[in-house]
Design a protein around this motif. Structure first.
Motif, mmCIF file in Angstrom:
data_model
loop_
_atom_site.group_PDB
_atom_site.id
_atom_site.type_symbol
_atom_site.label_atom_id
_atom_site.label_comp_id
_atom_site.label_asym_id
_atom_site.label_seq_id
_atom_site.Cartn_x
_atom_site.Cartn_y
_atom_site.Cartn_z
ATOM 1 N N PHE A 1 10.451 -41.139 8.572
ATOM 2 C CA PHE A 1 9.775 -39.863 8.329
ATOM 3 C C PHE A 1 9.603 -39.093 9.634
ATOM 4 C CE2 PHE A 1 6.183 -37.066 7.494
ATOM 5 C CZ PHE A 1 6.435 -36.600 6.214
ATOM 6 N N ALA A 2 9.249 -39.794 10.717
ATOM 7 C CA ALA A 2 9.065 -39.139 12.012
ATOM 8 C C ALA A 2 10.369 -38.523 12.498
ATOM 9 C CB ALA A 2 8.543 -40.144 13.031
ATOM 10 N N ASP A 3 11.479 -39.255 12.354
ATOM 11 C CA ASP A 3 12.773 -38.728 12.793
ATOM 12 C C ASP A 3 13.205 -37.534 11.944
ATOM 13 O OD1 ASP A 3 12.853 -40.665 14.734
ATOM 14 O OD2 ASP A 3 14.206 -42.002 13.624
ATOM 15 N N LYS A 4 12.994 -37.634 10.642
ATOM 16 C CA LYS A 4 13.414 -36.569 9.731
ATOM 17 C C LYS A 4 12.713 -35.251 10.056
ATOM 18 C CE LYS A 4 13.499 -35.323 4.813
ATOM 19 N NZ LYS A 4 13.202 -35.794 3.420
ATOM 20 N N HIS A 5 11.404 -35.346 10.407
ATOM 21 C CA HIS A 5 10.615 -34.135 10.633
ATOM 22 C C HIS A 5 10.336 -33.886 12.117
ATOM 23 C CE1 HIS A 5 9.899 -33.512 6.331
ATOM 24 N NE2 HIS A 5 9.699 -34.814 6.241
ATOM 25 N N ASP B 1 2.354 -31.977 16.280
ATOM 26 C CA ASP B 1 3.541 -31.817 15.442
ATOM 27 C C ASP B 1 3.191 -32.039 13.971
ATOM 28 O OD1 ASP B 1 5.082 -31.404 17.711
ATOM 29 O OD2 ASP B 1 5.776 -33.488 17.816
ATOM 30 N N MET B 2 2.378 -33.056 13.714
ATOM 31 C CA MET B 2 1.973 -33.349 12.338
ATOM 32 C C MET B 2 1.197 -32.184 11.745
ATOM 33 S SD MET B 2 -0.688 -36.264 10.948
ATOM 34 C CE MET B 2 -2.087 -35.342 11.659
ATOM 35 N N VAL B 3 0.236 -31.653 12.504
ATOM 36 C CA VAL B 3 -0.587 -30.553 12.010
ATOM 37 C C VAL B 3 0.282 -29.331 11.709
ATOM 38 C CG1 VAL B 3 -2.425 -28.932 12.639
ATOM 39 C CG2 VAL B 3 -2.685 -31.371 13.130
ATOM 40 N N ALA B 4 1.266 -29.049 12.566
ATOM 41 C CA ALA B 4 2.160 -27.912 12.343
ATOM 42 C C ALA B 4 2.989 -28.121 11.073
ATOM 43 C CB ALA B 4 3.077 -27.723 13.550
ATOM 44 N N LEU B 5 3.459 -29.344 10.867
ATOM 45 C CA LEU B 5 4.226 -29.639 9.650
ATOM 46 C C LEU B 5 3.379 -29.440 8.407
ATOM 47 C CD1 LEU B 5 6.732 -30.840 8.178
ATOM 48 C CD2 LEU B 5 5.656 -33.096 8.509
ATOM 49 N N LEU B 6 2.136 -29.928 8.444
ATOM 50 C CA LEU B 6 1.282 -29.847 7.253
ATOM 51 C C LEU B 6 0.837 -28.416 6.975
ATOM 52 C CD1 LEU B 6 -0.865 -33.087 7.570
ATOM 53 C CD2 LEU B 6 1.364 -32.715 6.494
ATOM 54 N N ALA B 7 0.795 -27.577 8.011
ATOM 55 C CA ALA B 7 0.479 -26.170 7.789
ATOM 56 C C ALA B 7 1.586 -25.501 6.977
ATOM 57 C CB ALA B 7 0.288 -25.450 9.116
ATOM 58 N N GLU B 8 2.836 -25.954 7.182
ATOM 59 C CA GLU B 8 3.976 -25.393 6.467
ATOM 60 C C GLU B 8 4.204 -26.079 5.123
ATOM 61 O OE1 GLU B 8 7.343 -25.670 9.024
ATOM 62 O OE2 GLU B 8 6.586 -24.202 10.472
ATOM 63 N N GLN B 9 3.969 -27.398 5.099
ATOM 64 C CA GLN B 9 4.229 -28.173 3.881
ATOM 65 C C GLN B 9 3.033 -29.093 3.589
ATOM 66 O OE1 GLN B 9 8.391 -29.695 3.486
ATOM 67 N NE2 GLN B 9 8.593 -29.073 5.643
ATOM 68 N N PRO B 10 1.945 -28.531 3.098
ATOM 69 C CA PRO B 10 0.724 -29.317 2.881
ATOM 70 C C PRO B 10 0.901 -30.486 1.913
ATOM 71 C CG PRO B 10 0.538 -27.137 1.887
ATOM 72 C CD PRO B 10 1.748 -27.108 2.756
ATOM 73 N N ALA C 1 6.045 -45.502 13.593
ATOM 74 C CA ALA C 1 6.051 -44.519 14.675
ATOM 75 C C ALA C 1 4.627 -44.010 14.883
ATOM 76 C CB ALA C 1 6.988 -43.361 14.330
ATOM 77 N N VAL C 2 4.058 -44.284 16.043
ATOM 78 C CA VAL C 2 2.701 -43.852 16.363
ATOM 79 C C VAL C 2 2.763 -42.466 16.990
ATOM 80 C CG1 VAL C 2 0.635 -44.341 17.721
ATOM 81 C CG2 VAL C 2 1.935 -46.218 16.678
ATOM 82 N N LEU C 3 1.999 -41.529 16.443
ATOM 83 C CA LEU C 3 1.981 -40.165 16.951
ATOM 84 C C LEU C 3 1.063 -40.066 18.161
ATOM 85 C CD1 LEU C 3 1.802 -38.174 13.583
ATOM 86 C CD2 LEU C 3 3.829 -38.905 14.870
ATOM 87 N N GLU C 4 1.548 -39.424 19.191
ATOM 88 C CA GLU C 4 0.739 -39.250 20.405
ATOM 89 C C GLU C 4 -0.468 -38.370 20.122
ATOM 90 O OE1 GLU C 4 0.954 -37.066 24.766
ATOM 91 O OE2 GLU C 4 2.780 -37.277 23.560
#
Length: 327
Positions: free
Chosen positions: A159-163, A170-179, A249-252
């Motif tokens: 999932f980390a590689d795909k997105h 990065d996670m917050v930006a993704l969820l803003a676009e695709q909640p 994959a641990v997010l920084e």
């Protein structure tokens, strides 16, 4: 703030008694231990010491490490590891159901001292919480170890590689676009903690809708997250061996929302005043521990299925602290 009330309510309920939390049974170590660099201490000979821990692998390992070391020093150990949750473990220490357990500097600072701002420096955080605990609660801290078991958010490598996710931003930006991708496997305690999800929401300026939260016991999150069919993100501990065995994959934590969590033995001040030799036994052990060591030991438990008491003993033998009379 909406979730903090739950933790406070639990704390109030615990104030009366912790005997209903599984603390009415205790066991001895299932093997003998001989002295190594830890030699018998006359003041501890035959002294009954009840050692507790919280209910996840690293904590149980740390509990057994203390038990094995103190057994070599001559103490009569009662094993009370695997207590459910931080409030229960702390309450057990305060009321005398256990005599010592390993706690984390950030946990005490945020949850027990009710501070809202963590201190970024390890030594400064330790000094502050040590002083506050002694003054407010009569709890003493032995030397802190290099083990720094911080909270983190993880996902699967795929999932980390795909997105293209590397950080929590990065996670917050993704969820803003695709909640709809924001499903999270979290432990109930983490949801309500100001050093957990509540603090992360404030720091990163986002909100996780309740419908996106799946609640699990802390031990079940890793396997559920790795399976990839229940949640896309999950709460992990940075020193948990399952991160390696499951290739998560641990997010920084790029905005530094999660505090320092150096592990140290906590003990009631009056107990330590009577038996200061406890520090002489356990401080050298704490100094030898670090994140890499705990990760490797955790893999032996969670990956190989080895009894954590045996893993703890074998590590102490390898370091020369104790000996194994059975060879």
């Amino acid at each position: 703030m909406r979730r903090l009330a739950g933790l406070l309510a639990v704390s109030v309920l615990l104030a009366g008694s912790v005997t209903g939390c599984g603390l009415d049974a205790a066991y001895k170590l299932p093997f003998d231990v001989g002295p190594g660099s830890i030699e018998p201490v006359p003041e501890l000979e035959g002294l009954q010491i009840t050692v507790g821990s919280k209910n996840f692998t690293e904590q149980i390992l740390l509990g057994y490490i203390a038990e094995v070391a103190l057994t070599a020093a001559g103490a009569d150990i009662r094993d009370m590891t695997n207590i459910q949750g931080s409030p229960s473990a702390r309450q057990a220490l305060e009321v005398g159901d256990v005599d010592l357990y390993w706690e984390y500097t950030g946990t005490s600072w945020i949850n027990f001292q009710q501070e809202t701002e963590p201190i970024p420096d390890e030594q400064a955080q330790y000094d502050a919480v040590k002083k506050a605990d002694a003054e407010r609660f009569g709890i003493a801290w032995l030397d802190y170890s290099p083990v720094n078991d911080k909270y983190a958010i993880a996902t699967t490598r795929e999932f980390a590689d795909k997105h293209q996710l590397k950080t929590m931003s990065d996670m917050v930006a993704l969820l803003a676009e695709q909640p709809d991708l924001g499903s999270m496997c979290l432990e109930s305690e983490f949801i309500s903690r100001q050093d957990g999800l509540a603090g992360a929401e404030r720091t990163y300026e986002f909100d996780v809708p309740d419908r996106n939260i799946k609640t699990f016991g802390v031990g079940a999150i890793y396997a559920t997250l790795a399976a990839g069919n229940t949640c896309n993100f999950g709460e992990v501990f940075t020193t948990d061996g399952r991160i390696l065995t499951l290739d998560l994959a641990v997010l920084e934590d790029d905005r530094k929302t999660f505090p320092q969590y150096n592990a140290a033995v906590t003990v009631r001040t009056d107990f330590l005043d009577r038996y200061p030799q406890l520090a002489d036994v356990l401080n050298p052990v704490a100094a030898k521990l670090d994140n890499e060591t705990i990760l490797e030991l955790s893999v032996e438990v969670d990956g190989d299925g080895t009894d954590p008491a045996v893993v703890a003993r074998d590590w102490l033998v390898a370091q020369g602290f104790v000996t194994n009379p059975a060879g």
